[in-house]
Design an enzyme around this catalytic site. Sequence first.
Site, mmCIF file in Angstrom:
data_model
loop_
_atom_site.group_PDB
_atom_site.id
_atom_site.type_symbol
_atom_site.label_atom_id
_atom_site.label_comp_id
_atom_site.label_asym_id
_atom_site.label_seq_id
_atom_site.Cartn_x
_atom_site.Cartn_y
_atom_site.Cartn_z
ATOM 1 N N SER A 190 58.145 -2.139 32.778
ATOM 2 C CA SER A 190 57.494 -1.160 33.647
ATOM 3 C C SER A 190 58.267 -1.024 34.965
ATOM 4 C CB SER A 190 56.034 -1.565 33.871
ATOM 5 O OG SER A 190 55.303 -0.519 34.450
ATOM 6 N N ASP A 232 51.495 5.161 25.317
ATOM 7 C CA ASP A 232 51.504 4.572 26.655
ATOM 8 C C ASP A 232 50.815 5.530 27.624
ATOM 9 O OD1 ASP A 232 52.134 3.652 29.214
ATOM 10 O OD2 ASP A 232 54.138 2.988 28.634
ATOM 11 N N HIS A 240 51.177 0.621 26.818
ATOM 12 C CA HIS A 240 52.066 0.289 27.935
ATOM 13 C C HIS A 240 52.464 -1.179 27.938
ATOM 14 C CE1 HIS A 240 54.048 0.862 31.728
ATOM 15 N NE2 HIS A 240 53.329 -0.090 32.306
#
Length: 241
Positions: free
Chosen positions: A95, A189, A219
């Site tokens: 991320s 996601d 995610h």
Amino acid sequence: MDEIPARPNLAHQLTVGTAPTIMFLPGYASDMTGTKAIALERWAKAAGRAFLRFDYGGCGASDGAFADQSLADWRDDTLSMIDSLAGPVILVGSSMGGWLMLLAALARPDRVVGLVGIAPAPDFTDWGFSTDEKLSLLNDGQLERPSEYSDEPTLYTRRFWSSGEANRVMSAGAIAIDVPVRLVQGQRDPDVPWVRTARLAELIRSADVQTWLVKEGDHRLSRDVDIALIIRAVEDVIAAL
């Protein structure tokens, strides 16, 4: 001349092994005890690979206050960890860690020899906030959002947001990175649209860039099947060196 404040002491765990060192970069408001970091460390130990996981300043077991940190601060923490190691490094960024891995690769082209992005989120200060949220950050200095990953709301500050806007990497054409890159991205996601990861792959200058889409992936990408794919991506980058 004013002195630049020293960065906090950073908590870290180093597994000694064969180079290149695999270095894990957590996401926003995350730390080095997450599922992916621990799974990669377990794999590295079994494979005899050098591995480093650490906490950014103000996160996890590291010193510092979370609200005082910026993206540039965490980039500098990442660079200091790279500089503490000997030999080549492969960065695995989850991320926001995927944003930091790009910034670190640009800053240390002689050290970073490969990248693995897990739902990478470069430039999310631009596309990840509504206009009202950006105005709230500018006017109020901070913003809290309910979190799907914690009982506590997630805090964002004007300092962090402004630093993110100053360190965007996808708005100026090709990203001057020439190492093997694997991007693992879930198509379910809710936080990082998979089309953004496909666009990131286009922008990275390296000819050896692959985007691995996981149709049912979210995610976190923390299921056993996701972890296995991430490990395979790391092995694929190592094999490409």
